[in-house]
Motif scaffolding. Structure first.
Motif, mmCIF file in Angstrom:
data_model
loop_
_atom_site.group_PDB
_atom_site.id
_atom_site.type_symbol
_atom_site.label_atom_id
_atom_site.label_comp_id
_atom_site.label_asym_id
_atom_site.label_seq_id
_atom_site.Cartn_x
_atom_site.Cartn_y
_atom_site.Cartn_z
ATOM 1 N N GLU A 52 0.865 -1.178 0.000
ATOM 2 C CA GLU A 52 0.000 0.000 0.000
ATOM 3 C C GLU A 52 0.905 1.232 0.000
ATOM 4 O O GLU A 52 1.814 1.341 0.829
ATOM 5 C CB GLU A 52 -0.880 0.015 1.245
ATOM 6 N N ILE A 53 0.646 2.135 -0.927
ATOM 7 C CA ILE A 53 1.477 3.330 -1.043
ATOM 8 C C ILE A 53 1.106 4.294 0.073
ATOM 9 O O ILE A 53 -0.041 4.710 0.201
ATOM 10 C CB ILE A 53 1.312 3.964 -2.433
ATOM 11 N N ARG A 54 2.098 4.639 0.889
ATOM 12 C CA ARG A 54 1.884 5.536 2.026
ATOM 13 C C ARG A 54 2.465 6.927 1.776
ATOM 14 O O ARG A 54 2.118 7.878 2.472
ATOM 15 C CB ARG A 54 2.494 4.958 3.311
ATOM 16 N N ALA A 55 3.393 7.053 0.796
ATOM 17 C CA ALA A 55 3.990 8.360 0.504
ATOM 18 C C ALA A 55 4.455 8.376 -0.949
ATOM 19 O O ALA A 55 4.710 7.322 -1.551
ATOM 20 C CB ALA A 55 5.151 8.645 1.449
ATOM 21 N N GLY A 79 -3.235 9.083 7.185
ATOM 22 C CA GLY A 79 -3.024 8.222 8.346
ATOM 23 C C GLY A 79 -1.570 7.922 8.660
ATOM 24 O O GLY A 79 -1.262 7.349 9.700
ATOM 25 N N SER A 80 -0.661 8.355 7.764
ATOM 26 C CA SER A 80 0.767 8.087 7.959
ATOM 27 C C SER A 80 1.590 9.355 8.143
ATOM 28 O O SER A 80 2.810 9.295 8.211
ATOM 29 C CB SER A 80 1.310 7.294 6.762
ATOM 30 N N GLN A 81 0.929 10.504 8.213
ATOM 31 C CA GLN A 81 1.659 11.761 8.371
ATOM 32 C C GLN A 81 2.276 11.849 9.763
ATOM 33 O O GLN A 81 1.756 11.292 10.723
ATOM 34 C CB GLN A 81 0.734 12.938 8.089
ATOM 35 N N LEU A 85 7.886 9.752 6.861
ATOM 36 C CA LEU A 85 7.904 9.080 5.562
ATOM 37 C C LEU A 85 8.269 10.029 4.425
ATOM 38 O O LEU A 85 9.043 9.674 3.537
ATOM 39 C CB LEU A 85 6.557 8.417 5.282
ATOM 40 N N GLY A 86 7.723 11.238 4.456
ATOM 41 C CA GLY A 86 8.077 12.227 3.446
ATOM 42 C C GLY A 86 9.559 12.545 3.493
ATOM 43 O O GLY A 86 10.220 12.651 2.455
#
Length: 156
Positions: A52-55, A79-81, A85-86
């Motif tokens: 699943e792509i999160r960023a 939900g992943s901020q 990850l960025g």
């Protein structure tokens, strides 16, 4: 989590991630237009164990100066901020990019990756210089003098 180049099969999930992260479709449309216009230099995704792509991150060829890039957009799924990850994607991109990179965004965020608003001070840009920063792997003694021309889909 794995960082890898984006593939054509990722384009739908990337568009959905961009729409969710920015709460509007503008960035997804921009990315699609940049692809169609052959302006993309590189696209990366950060995916979890379930793929699943999160960023997402894109490096776009600048029209001018030749050999420069625009970092746009960088997006993390809501939900992943706040998990870094960025930042992982930005570090990965800057580790391999060969030319200067321009970003328009929050200087407090981008300076931690080596971007400098001061180094961008002599650039002529369609965007405000107070939010324009420059990354150079090996900066010269003085800041560069250049006119920034972005790919047409940016509308600048």
């Amino acid at each position: 989590m794995t960082i890898r180049p984006a593939t054509a099969s990722d384009y739908g999930p990337i568009s959905r991630l961009l729409e969710a992260a920015f709460a509007r479709p503008d960035e997804a449309r921009l990315v699609e237009a940049l692809r169609l216009g052959k302006a993309m230099a590189r696209e990366w995704v950060l995916a979890n164990d379930k793929e699943e792509i999160r960023a997402y991150l894109a490096l776009v060829h600048m029209v001018e100066p030749r050999g420069w890039y625009a970092l746009a957009p960088v997006a993390v799924a809501p939900g992943s901020q706040g998990l870094g990850l960025g930042g992982r994607l930005i570090h990965a991109a800057l580790d391999v990019v060969e030319g200067p990179v321009v970003v328009v965004g929050d200087p407090a965020y981008y300076t931690r990756f080596g971007f400098s608003v001061g180094r961008a001070a002599n650039l002529v840009s369609p965007y405000p210089l107070e939010v324009t920063a420059l990354y150079e792997r090996a900066p010269a003694d003085s800041p560069p003098l250049a006119r920034l021309v972005y790919a047409a889909p940016f509308g600048a």
